[in-house]
Scaffold this motif. Sequence first.
Motif, PDB file in Angstrom:
ATOM      1  N   ALA A  56      29.395  37.619  43.447  1.00  0.00           N
ATOM      2  CA  ALA A  56      28.300  37.515  44.273  1.00  0.00           C
ATOM      3  C   ALA A  56      27.768  38.758  45.270  1.00  0.00           C
ATOM      4  CB  ALA A  56      28.329  36.206  45.195  1.00  0.00           C
ATOM      5  N   ALA A  57      28.958  39.418  45.550  1.00  0.00           N
ATOM      6  CA  ALA A  57      28.788  40.598  46.307  1.00  0.00           C
ATOM      7  C   ALA A  57      28.193  41.842  45.693  1.00  0.00           C
ATOM      8  CB  ALA A  57      29.926  41.173  47.069  1.00  0.00           C
TER       9      ALA A  57
ATOM     10  N   MET B 192      37.048  42.793  42.020  1.00  0.00           N
ATOM     11  CA  MET B 192      36.002  43.359  42.570  1.00  0.00           C
ATOM     12  C   MET B 192      34.740  43.285  42.053  1.00  0.00           C
ATOM     13  SD  MET B 192      35.623  47.684  43.470  1.00  0.00           S
ATOM     14  CE  MET B 192      35.637  48.196  41.711  1.00  0.00           C
ATOM     15  N   ILE B 193      34.620  43.016  40.869  1.00  0.00           N
ATOM     16  CA  ILE B 193      33.504  42.846  40.053  1.00  0.00           C
ATOM     17  C   ILE B 193      33.439  41.541  39.384  1.00  0.00           C
ATOM     18  CG2 ILE B 193      32.170  43.492  37.868  1.00  0.00           C
ATOM     19  CD1 ILE B 193      33.612  46.417  38.057  1.00  0.00           C
ATOM     20  N   ALA B 194      34.395  40.786  39.096  1.00  0.00           N
ATOM     21  CA  ALA B 194      33.954  39.560  38.787  1.00  0.00           C
ATOM     22  C   ALA B 194      34.369  38.444  39.864  1.00  0.00           C
ATOM     23  CB  ALA B 194      35.135  39.280  37.384  1.00  0.00           C
ATOM     24  N   ASP B 195      33.802  37.140  39.801  1.00  0.00           N
ATOM     25  CA  ASP B 195      34.119  36.129  40.702  1.00  0.00           C
ATOM     26  C   ASP B 195      35.458  35.207  39.972  1.00  0.00           C
ATOM     27  OD1 ASP B 195      34.313  34.203  42.436  1.00  0.00           O
ATOM     28  OD2 ASP B 195      32.330  33.568  42.048  1.00  0.00           O
ATOM     29  N   ASP B 196      36.675  35.438  40.555  1.00  0.00           N
ATOM     30  CA  ASP B 196      37.788  34.970  39.949  1.00  0.00           C
ATOM     31  C   ASP B 196      37.923  33.463  40.258  1.00  0.00           C
ATOM     32  OD1 ASP B 196      38.237  35.677  42.725  1.00  0.00           O
ATOM     33  OD2 ASP B 196      40.272  35.990  42.301  1.00  0.00           O
TER      34      ASP B 196
ATOM     35  N   PRO C 231      26.984  47.913  45.567  1.00  0.00           N
ATOM     36  CA  PRO C 231      25.893  48.405  44.938  1.00  0.00           C
ATOM     37  C   PRO C 231      26.314  48.346  43.480  1.00  0.00           C
ATOM     38  CG  PRO C 231      26.258  50.064  46.673  1.00  0.00           C
ATOM     39  CD  PRO C 231      27.432  48.917  46.599  1.00  0.00           C
ATOM     40  N   LYS C 232      25.461  47.724  42.667  1.00  0.00           N
ATOM     41  CA  LYS C 232      25.820  47.660  41.296  1.00  0.00           C
ATOM     42  C   LYS C 232      25.908  48.871  40.457  1.00  0.00           C
ATOM     43  CE  LYS C 232      24.078  45.144  37.059  1.00  0.00           C
ATOM     44  NZ  LYS C 232      23.282  44.229  36.390  1.00  0.00           N
ATOM     45  N   CYS C 233      25.014  50.014  40.966  1.00  0.00           N
ATOM     46  CA  CYS C 233      24.912  51.251  40.098  1.00  0.00           C
ATOM     47  C   CYS C 233      26.350  51.931  40.310  1.00  0.00           C
ATOM     48  CB  CYS C 233      23.786  51.817  40.429  1.00  0.00           C
ATOM     49  SG  CYS C 233      23.818  52.543  42.226  1.00  0.00           S
TER      50      CYS C 233
END
Length: 183
Positions: free
Chosen positions: A21-22, A8-12, A73-75
Amino acid sequence: FLGRVWRMIADDRAEELQLHAAVQEIAPTEEQLRFTHKTIETVTRDLQNLSFNTAISRLMEFVNEFGTLEPRPKCCLETFVLLLSPLAPHLAEELWQMLGHACSLAYEPWPKFDPQLLVQSTVEIPVQVNGKLRGRIAVCVGSDQQTAEQACEQDAKLKDLLVGKTRVKTIFVVDRLLNFVVK
């Protein structure tokens, strides 16, 4: 679950370790913000009560909700990583650094939830005609029967089902159901 958190957070699929990228610096929608604050409230309460399984369950719901969003959303993801840290500290630390933080997340304050964001202003209620579900309408929380009926009249599909029919009875349960018995 932790694999889904990572993806969900890292580009695997990238050659090097990098952010997906999202994940972007955008303002969350009201719905996303509400979901994040409900997660903060639930996980905080569950961890205080040592109910780790239900805390993890709520974090899984968060991943289900945010894992498919484009963009994310990064936050909200930063808050999620802070909530994950007592349960998976090493993974959370890696993700925290990947989100662009130089200091350890151990020095970050625990997220606080806003009680005003937990209250929903609108609710979607099902509309039945002769006991069969025919649609849904959105009304303000606590709306009366007259307001719900007016919302039905504004919906083209529901309006067509009621035109030319005699209403025998109307069953209304606040914030739960509107049922028309017609002939």
